[in-house]
Design an enzyme around this catalytic site. Structure first.
Site: not given
Ligand code: IPM
Ligand code: MN
Ligand code: NAD
Length: 351
Positions: A137, A188, A221, A245, A249
């Site tokens: 990042y 990884k 993975d 990140d 999700d």
């Molecule tokens: C998160 C988001 C951010 C990230 C993006 C919007 C920059 O996906 O906070 O999870 O990748 O950290």
């Molecule tokens: Mn995210």
């Protein structure tokens, strides 16, 4: 940080559904009677498109000086394809305010939200600690011969000993603080031998200092597979920025969806920032359908961080009650709108 009481919270609702869910979360936090005051900032795609401001020149210094916490909705708008405002505001806070530990609790609040066959909500209760200030990042890289068949794109992945060590240490300290016994590091290192070799060496060193905590490792993975097959095995997972990140999700899906996931961007002793894990969900914006619970749980996390643990507990319990009584938005099976769901939770918090 301030010495003030009530505690001061800067609110940045941002874009899309961020605005809608933050309005509900602020009203629930107010209903809890925590001694806090909110000051709203309009940093967003609208503001950027209006006058070119992403964040004012003294923005981060002002937040650190005048506020005890920052509460952010989401940033991202199709009218700003470069995403420059989101990078400046959101990644700006994380990087320039050095909020190095992104704490993302993964807790399924009720069996009705559990997406896994043969699993119950109680088997999904762990925390991801994501490195938040470096890795892929850092925005270091470039392109060469762009637009030609010989184009080259380079995106650097920066891992420093200091950055890796402090977040791993945070994960161990956090495990102790919340009474958990295991820290797992995921990477990884079988492929990214230099970058994740550093993570391996530092992890081993730090583990040795925490004899009361069991440490282990998984490749990322395999971790994804195990998160779905048997999430009950995890307490605290620590990882780099990008993997953190992605896996959060997936982890959000274990909680019932992105609308349920909360997070804090923390530097102990400094003004920290709290935001739901989800984004601005442009197709949902302005329709009163977004789930406000991730933002409300995030508000509870922020209040707890500021020392209002009783108020935070009340909010968490009200969200659980709303889930059990189906006072929820459509994404998790209810029939309420964003506002109606927030109102129900706020009323429950008032008592
Ligand atoms: C998160 C988001 C951010 C990230 C993006 C919007 C920059 O996906 O906070 O999870 O990748 O950290
Ligand atoms: Mn995210
Ligand atoms: P997103 O999280 O906005 O939405 C993905 C999907 O998740 C939605 O289509 C919806 O199905 C579901 N969802 C998310 N939040 C929900 C909620 N509160 N209630 C119900 N369902 C919900 O991710 P995206 O579509 O990949 O990104 C949209 C924009 O948001 C992009 O500009 C992206 O960069 C940005 N983004 C910002 C943040 C942040 O500010 N922290 C985080 C992620 C994405």
């Amino acid at each position: 940080m301030t010495d003030s009481f009530p505690k001061r919270i800067a609110v940045v609702p941002g874009d899309g559904i961020g605005k809608e869910v933050i309005a509900q979360a602020v009203s629930v936090a107010k209903a809890s009677k925590a001694k806090v005051e909110f000051v709203e900032f309009d940093w967003s795609a609208d503001r950027y498109l209006r006058d070119g401001t992403t964040i004012p020149a003294d923005g981060f210094a002002m937040l650190s000086r005048d506020f005890d916490a920052i509460f952010v909705g989401a940033l991202g708008d199709p009218r700003v394809p470069s995403n420059i405002h989101a990078k400046d505001i959101l990644l700006g806070m994380r990087f320039k305010m050095d909020l190095y530990a992104n704490v993302r609790p993964v807790k399924c609040l009720d069996d009705s939200l559990c997406p896994l066959k043969n699993a119950t909500a109680t088997s999904i209760d762990f925390v991801v600690v994501r490195e938040n200030t470096e890795g892929a990042y850092v925005d270091v890289g470039g392109v060469f011969k762009q637009g030609t068949p010989d184009e080259i794109a380079v995106q650097e992945d920066v891992n420093t000993r200091k950055g890796v060590e402090r977040v791993i240490r945070y994960a161990f300290d956090y495990a102790r603080k919340i009474g958990r016994k295991k820290v797992l590091m995921t990477d990884k290192s079988n492929v990214m031998t230099y970058a994740h070799g550093l993570w391996q060496r530092v992890f081993e060193e730090v583990c040795a200092e925490y004899g009361d905590i069991q440490s282990s490792h998984m490749y990322v993975d395999a971790l994804c597979m195990h998160m779905v097959r048997d999430p009950s095995q995890f307490d605290v997972i620590v990882t780099n920025n990008m993997f953190g990140d992605i896996i959060t999700d997936l982890a959000a899906a274990l909680q019932g969806g992105l609308g349920m996931a909360a997070s804090g961007n923390i530097h102990p002793g400094k003004t920290s920032m709290f935001e739901p894990v989800h984004g601005s969900a442009p197709p949902f914006a302005g329709k009163n359908i977004a789930n406000p619970m991730g933002a409300i749980l995030t508000a509870a996390m922020m209040l707890d961080h500021l020392g209002f643990s009783a108020e935070a507990k009340k909010i968490n319990e009200a969200v659980v009650a709303a889930v059990r009584q189906k006072k929820t938005t459509q994404d998790i099976g209810g029939a309420l709108g964003t506002r109606e769901c927030g109102d129900w939770i706020a009323a429950r918090v008032v008592g």
